[in-house]
Design a protein around this motif. Structure first.
Motif, PDB file in Angstrom:
ATOM      1  N   LEU A  95      62.133  15.579  48.390  1.00  0.00           N
ATOM      2  CA  LEU A  95      60.821  16.139  48.060  1.00  0.00           C
ATOM      3  C   LEU A  95      59.747  15.583  48.982  1.00  0.00           C
ATOM      4  O   LEU A  95      58.939  16.333  49.544  1.00  0.00           O
ATOM      5  N   LEU A  96      59.726  14.284  49.168  1.00  0.00           N
ATOM      6  CA  LEU A  96      58.716  13.682  50.033  1.00  0.00           C
ATOM      7  C   LEU A  96      58.928  14.065  51.488  1.00  0.00           C
ATOM      8  O   LEU A  96      57.967  14.276  52.228  1.00  0.00           O
ATOM      9  N   ARG A  97      60.178  14.210  51.889  1.00  0.00           N
ATOM     10  CA  ARG A  97      60.450  14.662  53.258  1.00  0.00           C
ATOM     11  C   ARG A  97      59.925  16.083  53.461  1.00  0.00           C
ATOM     12  O   ARG A  97      59.347  16.398  54.504  1.00  0.00           O
ATOM     13  N   LEU A  98      60.142  16.935  52.456  1.00  0.00           N
ATOM     14  CA  LEU A  98      59.626  18.304  52.547  1.00  0.00           C
ATOM     15  C   LEU A  98      58.104  18.302  52.657  1.00  0.00           C
ATOM     16  O   LEU A  98      57.522  19.052  53.448  1.00  0.00           O
ATOM     17  N   LEU A  99      57.448  17.465  51.862  1.00  0.00           N
ATOM     18  CA  LEU A  99      55.995  17.378  51.931  1.00  0.00           C
ATOM     19  C   LEU A  99      55.521  16.885  53.300  1.00  0.00           C
ATOM     20  O   LEU A  99      54.521  17.375  53.836  1.00  0.00           O
ATOM     21  N   LEU A 153      50.658   5.795  46.109  1.00  0.00           N
ATOM     22  CA  LEU A 153      51.307   4.536  45.735  1.00  0.00           C
ATOM     23  C   LEU A 153      52.765   4.762  45.340  1.00  0.00           C
ATOM     24  O   LEU A 153      53.656   4.012  45.745  1.00  0.00           O
ATOM     25  N   ALA A 154      52.998   5.771  44.547  1.00  0.00           N
ATOM     26  CA  ALA A 154      54.339   6.013  44.030  1.00  0.00           C
ATOM     27  C   ALA A 154      55.286   6.568  45.079  1.00  0.00           C
ATOM     28  O   ALA A 154      56.493   6.345  45.000  1.00  0.00           O
ATOM     29  N   GLY A 155      54.778   7.272  46.069  1.00  0.00           N
ATOM     30  CA  GLY A 155      55.661   7.948  47.001  1.00  0.00           C
ATOM     31  C   GLY A 155      55.893   7.282  48.335  1.00  0.00           C
ATOM     32  O   GLY A 155      56.897   7.536  48.995  1.00  0.00           O
ATOM     33  N   TRP A 156      54.991   6.415  48.739  1.00  0.00           N
ATOM     34  CA  TRP A 156      55.046   5.928  50.112  1.00  0.00           C
ATOM     35  C   TRP A 156      56.336   5.174  50.431  1.00  0.00           C
ATOM     36  O   TRP A 156      56.921   5.353  51.510  1.00  0.00           O
ATOM     37  N   ALA A 157      56.824   4.339  49.535  1.00  0.00           N
ATOM     38  CA  ALA A 157      58.033   3.549  49.818  1.00  0.00           C
ATOM     39  C   ALA A 157      59.242   4.447  50.042  1.00  0.00           C
ATOM     40  O   ALA A 157      60.077   4.167  50.909  1.00  0.00           O
ATOM     41  N   ALA A 158      59.343   5.527  49.297  1.00  0.00           N
ATOM     42  CA  ALA A 158      60.461   6.453  49.478  1.00  0.00           C
ATOM     43  C   ALA A 158      60.250   7.352  50.689  1.00  0.00           C
ATOM     44  O   ALA A 158      61.208   7.763  51.338  1.00  0.00           O
ATOM     45  N   ALA A 159      59.001   7.640  51.011  1.00  0.00           N
ATOM     46  CA  ALA A 159      58.699   8.522  52.139  1.00  0.00           C
ATOM     47  C   ALA A 159      58.968   7.838  53.478  1.00  0.00           C
ATOM     48  O   ALA A 159      59.389   8.488  54.436  1.00  0.00           O
ATOM     49  N   VAL A 160      58.718   6.553  53.538  1.00  0.00           N
ATOM     50  CA  VAL A 160      58.944   5.804  54.782  1.00  0.00           C
ATOM     51  C   VAL A 160      59.824   4.581  54.474  1.00  0.00           C
ATOM     52  O   VAL A 160      59.362   3.442  54.493  1.00  0.00           O
TER      53      VAL A 160
END
Length: 194
Positions: A95-99, A153-160
């Motif tokens: 999901l975060l990669r798609l975003l 805050l919630a997404g950054w660690a998984a996004a990068v």
């Protein structure tokens, strides 16, 4: 003779498209790879979803709906909501990669489904605003800004994940410390003014 199952075919196409777009973005994705992975006729993809950009918009939109259904915002339990968001992003990093790919491809241009996305986020912002009006979270900043900061805050660690590994460490204990720090940051961001 094999029985056709359009819904099963659509599900295979969707799953293959999620993987392809998460890996390659809109420009780099290939319909023929999606068709091969889904074991579907390439023409079916166009018939069901339209062009590649339409397929991407459908894929990301449905992923966003899935997230909203799985992790509704709860201004009365920010810690729990952050934990559920962190867990969801860990289980669904696509999901975060798609975003991110969407950001690369569209930049600040209007998105094809922007009105629907605004409505999606308006409901989340309204939930935070309700928490502000009831005094359970701070009203020191607009609810929409607060929503943006909490989602980041919630997404950054998984996004990068590479940044997480470099800065925080790769051990399970490092991840738990980071999770605790994210919850604390969210707590401080949302704490009602005294």
């Amino acid at each position: 003779m094999a029985v056709r199952d359009p819904e099963a075919t659509k599900a295979r196409i969707f799953d293959a498209a999620v993987a392809e777009f998460a890996r390659h973005g809109i420009a780099g994705a290939r319909i023929d790879r999606i068709a091969a992975q889904a074991k579907a006729n390439k023409q079916l993809i166009y018939a069901y979803y339209g062009n590649k950009s339409d397929l991407f918009t459908h894929v990301l939109g449905r992923c966003m709906v899935d997230l909203a259904a799985a992790v509704p915002i709860d201004p009365d339990d920010i810690d729990g909501w952050m934990d559920r968001l962190l867990d969801y992003h860990a289980a669904h990093p696509e999901l975060l990669r798609l975003l991110f790919w969407e950001g690369v491809e569209y930049g600040t241009d209007e998105l094809p489904d922007e009105r629907a996305r605004q409505e999606h986020y308006a409901r989340k912002v309204a939930a935070l605003r309700d928490g502000q009006e009831r005094g359970v979270i701070t009203d020191a900043m607009p609810a929409r800004d607060l929503m943006f900061l909490l989602v980041a805050l919630a997404g950054w660690a998984a996004a990068v994940p590479q940044m997480r590994r470099i800065l925080v460490g790769a051990a399970d204990s490092d991840g738990e410390h980071l999770r605790s720090s994210i919850r604390e940051a969210a707590r401080r961001l949302t704490a009602p003014r005294t």
